[in-house]
Design an enzyme around this catalytic site. Sequence first.
Site, mmCIF file in Angstrom:
data_model
loop_
_atom_site.group_PDB
_atom_site.id
_atom_site.type_symbol
_atom_site.label_atom_id
_atom_site.label_comp_id
_atom_site.label_asym_id
_atom_site.label_seq_id
_atom_site.Cartn_x
_atom_site.Cartn_y
_atom_site.Cartn_z
ATOM 1 N N TYR A 78 44.950 1.544 12.611
ATOM 2 C CA TYR A 78 45.398 2.775 13.040
ATOM 3 C C TYR A 78 46.281 2.622 14.346
ATOM 4 O O TYR A 78 47.155 3.462 14.729
ATOM 5 C CB TYR A 78 44.413 3.903 12.833
ATOM 6 C CG TYR A 78 44.228 4.607 11.579
ATOM 7 C CD1 TYR A 78 43.637 3.893 10.592
ATOM 8 C CD2 TYR A 78 45.080 5.395 11.339
ATOM 9 C CE1 TYR A 78 43.566 4.245 9.262
ATOM 10 C CE2 TYR A 78 45.240 6.122 9.908
ATOM 11 C CZ TYR A 78 44.450 5.204 8.777
ATOM 12 O OH TYR A 78 44.449 5.747 7.508
ATOM 13 N N HIS A 131 47.491 16.238 6.292
ATOM 14 C CA HIS A 131 46.530 14.859 6.311
ATOM 15 C C HIS A 131 46.321 14.559 7.373
ATOM 16 O O HIS A 131 45.855 13.431 7.872
ATOM 17 C CB HIS A 131 47.603 13.710 5.445
ATOM 18 C CG HIS A 131 47.771 13.952 4.062
ATOM 19 N ND1 HIS A 131 48.751 13.435 3.236
ATOM 20 C CD2 HIS A 131 46.988 14.627 3.040
ATOM 21 C CE1 HIS A 131 48.618 13.705 2.113
ATOM 22 N NE2 HIS A 131 47.563 14.311 1.966
ATOM 23 N N CYS A 155 34.324 11.578 16.541
ATOM 24 C CA CYS A 155 32.989 10.904 16.310
ATOM 25 C C CYS A 155 32.513 11.343 15.075
ATOM 26 O O CYS A 155 32.318 12.536 15.007
ATOM 27 C CB CYS A 155 31.951 11.138 17.532
ATOM 28 S SG CYS A 155 30.186 10.344 16.831
ATOM 29 N N CYS A 207 27.291 8.933 21.692
ATOM 30 C CA CYS A 207 26.060 9.220 20.985
ATOM 31 C C CYS A 207 25.853 7.945 20.018
ATOM 32 O O CYS A 207 24.909 7.955 19.384
ATOM 33 C CB CYS A 207 26.375 10.303 20.272
ATOM 34 S SG CYS A 207 27.116 10.218 18.649
#
Length: 254
Positions: free
Chosen positions: A68, A120, A128, A156
């Site tokens: 990506y 999309h 996250c 996190c």
Amino acid sequence: MSELLNNQAKERIYGARKVAVLTGAGISAESGIPTFRDTDGLWTKFSPMELSSFEAFYNNTAIVAEWYKKRRHIIEETMPNPGHYALAEIEKKFQYFDIITQNIDGLHSKAGSNNIIEIHGNIMKNYCIDCKKKYSAKEFDTIYETSVSHIPRCNCGGLIRPDVVWFGELLPKQTIEKAFQKAEKADIFFSIGTSAMVRPASDLPITAIQNGAFLIEINMKQTHLSDYTHLQLNGPSGKILPQLLKEIEKILHD
Ligand code: BV8
Ligand code: ZN
């Protein structure tokens, strides 16, 4: 170039108030973004399931994250082509005009279109998977470069993913409902640069004709949809759409 539109299409365009457009990877091909299924397509090297699914991301995070990132860097360098710009102009000719795009490249908004439904998602956005914190493309790249074995993690601890819809994932409810409403109400529906193979996007043009729309397809070749269309315009959308803009201007100003 001979006229694209026949008399039936001219009449329907003359009387149209609501126009909806479905675009696919083909409209961005002339901007240099590879499509999925064409011979030089992205998926010739990998299969869709290998890369565009949550399982692929969860099991091969670094590979999918890199794929990506690479695609996004190509997209960041690309500009809209004459087809995108012509659509942005055609939008101004009708009372209601909506672009429903399967593309995640953001080129329609770069070209100045306003009413865009990105069914999309958008490759520039990331989040996250645990706390849903949003990350910009730049933040993603910094985390990717500095993370252990390129596994992009949120503070996190959760994995950071692109904000796109993967195979096997549901499309955002409001987004797809809005897209079907536009298809149901359209007087004219254009299907541009899509192989019409991916659902539920490929159900949109069918919904449009079932509700009385005039269906025009712009593509380099026949697709699954071609038998249902009222008019097939074969050729590159970057060439056809500017010509279509001229013919629409002529119909609406005569
Ligand atoms: C869903 C974002 C409910 C990510 C994309 C079995 C298992 C799992 C799922 C399924 C299954 N069977 C069916 C399904 C449903 C599945 C599906 O439809 N699969 C297909 C392949 C059979 N759909 C889904 O999973 C969707 N979610 O249904 O959830 C569910 C849940 C579980 C199980 C079942 C159902 C989610 C689909 C969204 C996937 N994400 N993109 C990313 O981009 O990385 S899809 C991706 O591929 C694109 O966004 C786009 O939608 C699609 C590619 O299609 P096109 O845009 O049409 O591009 P393509 O290359 O195919 O065609 C280009 C066309 O342009 C060609 O016709 C060419 O001739 C033309 N062209 C080329 N150059 C030009 C041109 N035309 C004009 N001018 C030019 N210059
Ligand atoms: Zn988090």
